[in-house]
Each structure stands twice: as structure tokens, then as C-alpha cells.
Design a protein around this motif. Sequence first.
Motif, PDB file in Angstrom:
ATOM      1  N   LYS A 140      -0.153  -7.429   0.143  1.00  0.00           N
ATOM      2  CA  LYS A 140      -1.365  -6.690  -0.200  1.00  0.00           C
ATOM      3  C   LYS A 140      -1.520  -5.411   0.618  1.00  0.00           C
ATOM      4  CE  LYS A 140      -4.302  -9.374   2.972  1.00  0.00           C
ATOM      5  NZ  LYS A 140      -5.463 -10.277   3.074  1.00  0.00           N
ATOM      6  N   PHE A 141      -0.834  -5.331   1.773  1.00  0.00           N
ATOM      7  CA  PHE A 141      -0.951  -4.136   2.609  1.00  0.00           C
ATOM      8  C   PHE A 141      -0.001  -3.019   2.178  1.00  0.00           C
ATOM      9  CE2 PHE A 141      -2.335  -7.573   5.537  1.00  0.00           C
ATOM     10  CZ  PHE A 141      -3.617  -7.102   5.800  1.00  0.00           C
ATOM     11  N   VAL A 146       1.072   3.102  -1.132  1.00  0.00           N
ATOM     12  CA  VAL A 146       1.717   3.147   0.177  1.00  0.00           C
ATOM     13  C   VAL A 146       3.235   3.110   0.030  1.00  0.00           C
ATOM     14  CG1 VAL A 146       2.013   1.965   2.388  1.00  0.00           C
ATOM     15  CG2 VAL A 146      -0.247   2.079   1.332  1.00  0.00           C
ATOM     16  N   PHE A 457      -0.117   3.734   5.601  1.00  0.00           N
ATOM     17  CA  PHE A 457      -0.504   2.340   5.852  1.00  0.00           C
ATOM     18  C   PHE A 457      -1.915   2.263   6.435  1.00  0.00           C
ATOM     19  CE2 PHE A 457      -0.722  -1.304   8.774  1.00  0.00           C
ATOM     20  CZ  PHE A 457      -0.415  -2.354   7.915  1.00  0.00           C
ATOM     21  N   VAL A 458      -2.186   3.083   7.450  1.00  0.00           N
ATOM     22  CA  VAL A 458      -3.485   3.044   8.130  1.00  0.00           C
ATOM     23  C   VAL A 458      -4.596   3.564   7.219  1.00  0.00           C
ATOM     24  CG1 VAL A 458      -4.826   3.983  10.047  1.00  0.00           C
ATOM     25  CG2 VAL A 458      -2.471   3.214  10.435  1.00  0.00           C
ATOM     26  N   ASN A 460      -4.760   3.651   4.014  1.00  0.00           N
ATOM     27  CA  ASN A 460      -5.030   2.734   2.903  1.00  0.00           C
ATOM     28  C   ASN A 460      -5.939   1.590   3.332  1.00  0.00           C
ATOM     29  OD1 ASN A 460      -4.386   1.626   0.135  1.00  0.00           O
ATOM     30  ND2 ASN A 460      -3.596  -0.044   1.392  1.00  0.00           N
ATOM     31  N   ILE A 461      -5.876   1.224   4.610  1.00  0.00           N
ATOM     32  CA  ILE A 461      -6.721   0.141   5.119  1.00  0.00           C
ATOM     33  C   ILE A 461      -8.139   0.612   5.422  1.00  0.00           C
ATOM     34  CG2 ILE A 461      -7.055  -1.455   7.063  1.00  0.00           C
ATOM     35  CD1 ILE A 461      -4.023  -1.729   7.228  1.00  0.00           C
ATOM     36  N   ILE A 462      -8.250   1.801   6.039  1.00  0.00           N
ATOM     37  CA  ILE A 462      -9.561   2.215   6.540  1.00  0.00           C
ATOM     38  C   ILE A 462     -10.398   2.996   5.525  1.00  0.00           C
ATOM     39  CG2 ILE A 462      -8.699   2.236   8.899  1.00  0.00           C
ATOM     40  CD1 ILE A 462      -8.597   5.260   8.807  1.00  0.00           C
ATOM     41  N   LYS A 465     -11.794   1.799  -0.955  1.00  0.00           N
ATOM     42  CA  LYS A 465     -11.138   1.959  -2.252  1.00  0.00           C
ATOM     43  C   LYS A 465     -12.159   2.382  -3.303  1.00  0.00           C
ATOM     44  CE  LYS A 465      -7.273  -1.239  -1.545  1.00  0.00           C
ATOM     45  NZ  LYS A 465      -7.393  -1.214  -0.076  1.00  0.00           N
TER      46      LYS A 465
END
Length: 486
Positions: A140-141, A146, A457-458, A460-462, A465
Motif C-alpha cells: 500500500k505504500f 510512487v 514515498f514521503v 505520498n504518505i503526508i 489524498k
Amino acid sequence: MSTKSTSVFDFYGKPSFATALPLSLQHLLAMIIGNITPALIVSGVVNGLATRTGDASLGADAAVLVQSAMFIAAIGTLIQLFPIAIVGSKLPVIMGVSFAYIPTLSAIGAEYGLPGILGAQIVGAVVGMVVGIFIKPLRKFFPPIVAGTVVLSIGLSLYTTAVKYIGGGAGLITAANNLKNPESAPAVIEAAQKTLAGGQFGDPKFLIVGFVTLLTVLFVGQFGKGMIKLSSILIGIIVGYVVAFAMGMVSFDAVAAKGWFALPAFGKYNIAFEGPAMMSMAIIFIVNSVQAVGDLSATTMGGMNREVTDEELQGGIIGSNLGSLVGALFGGLPLATYSQNVGIVATTKVVSRFVFMITAIFVLIAGFIPKFGALMTTIPQAVIGGATIGVFASITMSGIKLIIQDELSNRNTGIVGLALALGMGVTSVPELLANYSPTIKMVFGSSPVTIATIVAFVLNIIIPKKTLAQEQQERDEMEAKKAVKK
């Protein structure tokens, strides 16, 4: 499961050898050039460092690296076909040395030589196996936005490698710089003079050979049919090789010096564990381990009309990384599933393990023949550059295809744009990190792929969405508020 099946469309099917042979050769032709080319590129980089420093232990015998590449690709493929416990996918895939690692391998090789590459590869492979064990929660990450950014950055970063090869090779640039440097040791100057005896970088003969190869690959790939079309890179290299031979650019001295049979070079090269190199390689191994999900999924969907299972993903990724770990002990470079062979599976629907086993056996035999490896090293670098620049372009386009699987919202385009801007920008200005520690310079300044991966990566997390519809709704609400105020 049918143990008596003779169908090529059944994984357990065992067709006649006459039926399986041409199908196996098709896969062999699709993978062989891609498998040996990274070894030729990396050997050029580490031998350049060995020449500059006068330390031969940092370099490598290109023929031995090619031989190891064939041996390890065969072992990696057999592991996937005939798994043991959780190692191997039991899917019809072909393994080979991956182009995706070249930017990082080149950066490490230019700094620490082959020992640094092999040490970092061992650590990266262990990290990759851990990713394989926990692949289900980790997927999922690494959504397409990404993964696509990473692949796109890999393709973009490889262009300068191909262009340098078309111009005659990075070794000619280094040789010219050595001759200009009055502080170079006599041995380095002598080596530079010998290298430049073949012509200055950008010499017309290199450009002619490189572009003849490129145009041949392009023409055959666009207008060829069937096996001819599939073998466009191989045909391009043959044509470029013939032209180079006619121009006096090919020497067979290395072939004559090699024997007909030798065991793979276990323990031939030193292994060094350099912190910055290990960090860089670990990041790339994580990304490429997750990327394997795409190839394994494409194999089952394209050839077997079903989704890939978590067990197949886990076994495939662990098997690939175990092959890379073992390969480092033989001087072999990192492995990956070969997308071109996945494409053949999706097109032909041929999934018989017997067919793929024959391919692996042919590759394995080549791994025991030093003269084969030496023959491959006679291919001029201009030919390699002309043949691979199209491959690198395909990698770039694969990244774009992955990216557009997600919506091109402001959020997603911002992630891709910023990751590429920082990745390509920072590494294009080495002076930016010149005063920092070697670790910082290696991890963040040697390859744009590392920075692009971390940033994508970072972010997309913070970053929350938001879909295109949600972004449009925000704009509509802003307009509505303006209308109320009026």
C-alpha cells in the motif's frame, strides 16, 4: 494439476523437445543482451576507477562478470520455476541482471569499485528478502504514483550512460582528463594513452556505429514481424558489430586468451561493506522488490488469466533477492524479473515450466564458457549505447504508464514533479553537497533515483489524498463563497 499434460499452455505441461525448443530460444533471445549489458557497463565504471587509483583490486574482468551474469540468471530462473519452501514463485518468469540498478551500481562503482558494489548488494538483497516476507502490508505504500516516479527517474538517469557509450565510452572521457592532469601517475597516463589510441570521445567512427545500431533497432522494432521484431535489439547489435568490425574497432585477443570451460568465479573478488553504498543500495532493493509485484502480476494475468497470490509474490521476491545475494559471491549483479519475457508470456500464453527450464539450461551452459563472456566483451561500447538507449527510453515510458494509472490530480502531479525535480536537480549540481560527508554525498548526490524515491514515498504518505472530483469540488465551493459575498 495434470502431471501428464503436454500443453505449452499448462504450467505443468511437458511438450516435446521439438515443440519447446523454439519457444525457449525466443525467451533466450529476449533476455540475453539485457542480461550481459549491465555487466559490461559496470565493468567499464569500476575499471575506470582502478585505472585512476592504480588499485587493480577495485576493477573487474568484464568477461568474468558476463559469465557470472549468465550463471546467476539461470540459477535465479530455476529458483522461480522450482521453489523450495517460501523461496521461489512457481511462475513462468525469466530472471536476469536488471538495468534498474545501473545508476546506483555506477555511482557506487565509481567511488568504491566492484568490492563496494558486491558488499552493498549483499546488504540490499537481505533487505529485499525482508520486504518479500512482509510484502502484503507494504504494497500500500508503493501505489502506481510512487512506483511510476521511481521507474521514470531510473529511465531518465540512464540516458547519459547510453550517450557516453555512443560517444565511445566514459573511459575515453576519463582517459582524456588523465592526460590533462599533470599530477596523474605515469601508469595512469600510459593507460590513458592506450585508451585514446582507439580515438577521442565523440570520434565520428563511434557516432556512426552507435547511430547505425540505434536506427537498426528502431527500424526492425517498428517494421519487423514475429521473431524478427522480438529480436530487434539483438539484430541491431549484430549490424552495429559488423560495421564496427569493418572499421577496425573489434579485437578478439580477449577471446583467444580465455578457455572453453571454467567454473563460475566464486570468491574471485573482494567484498567491502561501505556504509553510504549499503544505504543507497538498500533503498533501491526495496523499491525494486515492490516493483516485482507488477511483473509477477502481469505474468499471472497475461498468461494464466488470474490474479497473483500473496504466496507467489512472497516467494518470487524472496527468490529474486536470494539470487542477488548468492550472485554477489560470484561477481554477479542484482537480479530482477525480465519484463520483456513477461510480455512474451502475455502475448503467447505459453506458461509451460518445461519451456522456461530449457531457456534456463541454455543460459546456465553459457555461464560455464569463458570464451562466451570474452566474446561479449568484444562488442564496442558505441554498439552497446546505440542498442540500449531505446531500452532506457522504454523504461522511462513504463514509468509514465504507471503514473497515469492514478488520476493526474494536483496532488499527484505535485508529488511526481517535485520528486523528479529534486532527484535530477540535486545530482546535476554535485557542488551542492561537496562540503558534506561522504555518506551524504553517496546517498543523496550519486543517483537521482534515491532522492526521487524518498521524496515520492514521503510525500505520498503526508499529503492528504484528493481525487480530481474533490479538487473540483473545492474550486466550486470557493466560487460559491465569492458569489455569496457579492
